[in-house]
Design a protein around this motif. Sequence first.
Motif, PDB file in Angstrom:
ATOM      1  N   THR A 171       0.846  -1.188   0.000  1.00 39.36           N
ATOM      2  CA  THR A 171       0.000   0.000   0.000  1.00 39.36           C
ATOM      3  C   THR A 171       0.883   1.240   0.000  1.00 39.36           C
ATOM      4  O   THR A 171       2.108   1.155  -0.117  1.00 39.36           O
ATOM      5  CB  THR A 171      -0.911   0.026   1.245  1.00 39.36           C
ATOM      6  OG1 THR A 171      -0.107   0.289   2.407  1.00 39.36           O
ATOM      7  CG2 THR A 171      -1.636  -1.303   1.424  1.00 39.36           C
ATOM      8  N   ASN A 172       0.254   2.401   0.181  1.00 46.06           N
ATOM      9  CA  ASN A 172       1.028   3.647   0.265  1.00 46.06           C
ATOM     10  C   ASN A 172       1.985   3.657   1.446  1.00 46.06           C
ATOM     11  O   ASN A 172       3.052   4.282   1.399  1.00 46.06           O
ATOM     12  CB  ASN A 172       0.088   4.848   0.404  1.00 46.06           C
ATOM     13  CG  ASN A 172      -0.615   5.197  -0.894  1.00 46.06           C
ATOM     14  OD1 ASN A 172      -0.580   4.423  -1.842  1.00 46.06           O
ATOM     15  ND2 ASN A 172      -1.272   6.341  -0.923  1.00 46.06           N
ATOM     16  N   THR A 244       3.079   2.225  -2.995  1.00 47.00           N
ATOM     17  CA  THR A 244       2.219   2.869  -3.982  1.00 47.00           C
ATOM     18  C   THR A 244       2.028   4.339  -3.627  1.00 47.00           C
ATOM     19  O   THR A 244       2.370   4.799  -2.541  1.00 47.00           O
ATOM     20  CB  THR A 244       0.858   2.167  -4.029  1.00 47.00           C
ATOM     21  OG1 THR A 244       0.279   2.197  -2.714  1.00 47.00           O
ATOM     22  CG2 THR A 244       1.010   0.722  -4.463  1.00 47.00           C
TER      23      THR A 244
END
Length: 623
Positions: A171-172, A244
């Motif tokens: 993920t981020n 991301t």
Amino acid sequence: MSTETPQRRSRFRWIPTRSGRSKVIAGLTALAVPFAAMVGLASPASAATSATATYTKKSDWGSGFEGQWTVKNTGTTALSSWTIEWDYPTGTRVNSAWDATVTNSGTRWTAKNLGWNGSIAPGASVSFGFNGSGPGAPSGCTLNGGACDGSTVPGDNPPSAPGTPTTSDVTNTSVKLSWSAATDDNGVKNYDVLRNGSKIATVTGTTYTNTGLTAGTDYTYAVQARDTIDQLGPVSGSVSVRTTGGDDPPPPGDKINLGYFTNWGVYGRNYHVKNLVTSGSAAKITHINYAFGNVQNGRCTIGDSYADYDKAYTADQSVDGVADTWDQPLRGNFNQLRKLKAKYPHIKVLWSFGGWTWSGGFGQAVQNPAAFAQSCYDLVEDPRWADVFDGIDLDWEYPNACGLTCDNSGPAAIKVMADAMRAKFGPNNLVTAAITADASSGGKIDAADYAGAAQSFDWYNVMTYDFFGAWANKGPTAPHSPLNAYTGIPQAGFNSADAIAKLKAKGVPAKKLLLGIGFYGRGWTGVTQAAPGGTATGAAQGTYEAGIEDYKVLKNTCPATGTIAGTAYAHCGTNWWSYDTPATIGSKMTWAKNQGLGGAFFWEFSGDTTNGELVSAIDSGLK
């Protein structure tokens, strides 16, 4: 002829004296004994069957650890002296010790009691400690020549390496890691998770989710197993992942803009990675070549350990404004480059090996190209800084020709080396080379198979500078980086256009050729003639070396008075200099684009102005 600057030639540079540092041990009252001062190999006393020696790793801070041995008298009579011997694997060693005299012969280590702690009463024990480095654990322990009989060392090998982690659920701000279990003769207790070479967690299972990350950022992970007595096994293979989100990195465009950063620049020149930010250059370059690593005994080796990974940066010198601490795993230029890449993720960094002074080792290295490539890979991909580097640059001056020394490896040696490096570094790492620009008939370009090697190299940095200089101390004066030939040029084939044309004619693709720019000038003194071709009495005075001066100095002390062959020259007083200006660089970039070249590179950042005039000229010219 040399296509190398004196900065590369003059590698003997002042390095500040640094005192060693050992980890402070709470409650320690004995005087620590520096290992370098310990001499003499202790002889084992007579065998004792009524005592044990037990090893404990007290702490581990990534770049080192604290170990402790405890000798216990399990008999009924006093023990008068003790000597412990053990083996460490290559790469693990004792750096300093206290309460014992520690020596070694190769990988075999010996600890002997001091005068005051050799006697141990029945049931009593004595301990000594040391600071060490490396991932290995002790083995083959003996106490006074007999088996240690302790519960932690004899018969207990360190665990194996876990499997290389895999990533999922990216993920981020987080990533999940999974790996296959390590094996151990007495069981695995837990695993250390390493991110960018530093331990971030210890877990009992074979998965870990790392949270709190930065969006759009690259990370490298590995794991390391510990057994039930806290012995560390080898580090697993590493995996790289990018979180991301985040701002998309600025597109590098179609052309490469690469600059050399020298590790010795942090000394007298006081030039640091942060200067790339303050000058505005970091936003305009695409790649950095970090110069130099050495080539010794057939291997890639560290060039300057202090500048590379040990120098402590204060907050005002640091890229992100955060000061280094004494116990952090990585400091120096490598850590500053890591911070630079976090701030400018479009930048790729290559570690350059060789250069003018350190090219003498290539001939021996290519005799065993696979071993040479392996050594370079192991160093570039060292877990402590693997995330910093995106590949390797090889600066061999010159294959099958003469530079500072002469090489007779044969025309095929450059291709043999290139193929071995590509095979080892694989398709996802950059593999490049700095090469000669000597296009004279039978010259250095003709001496080696640069076309064959180009199949494995991503590109060549063609050193289209240093064609002429004050090593010809009487002249004739001539521009050191002419773009093309001109009437009266001292040597045919000594210009950029001829070098590029020759390499292309031999089969090197144009897109794999970068045009070289020098961020400095070369000059003579005792010159009366303003135009090139005049006589001289010697080298003009320079800040660091006669005959050479940075552009940032020359633009003010001796401004350009004319141009010749696509570059500038200046006559001021009795000095005559040649160097590139923003205007001549712009013209050279237009020429490079028209030739279909892959871009340009320059030697080196510190010669530019504080606002990065020359880097800006390359950037603008390549667009």
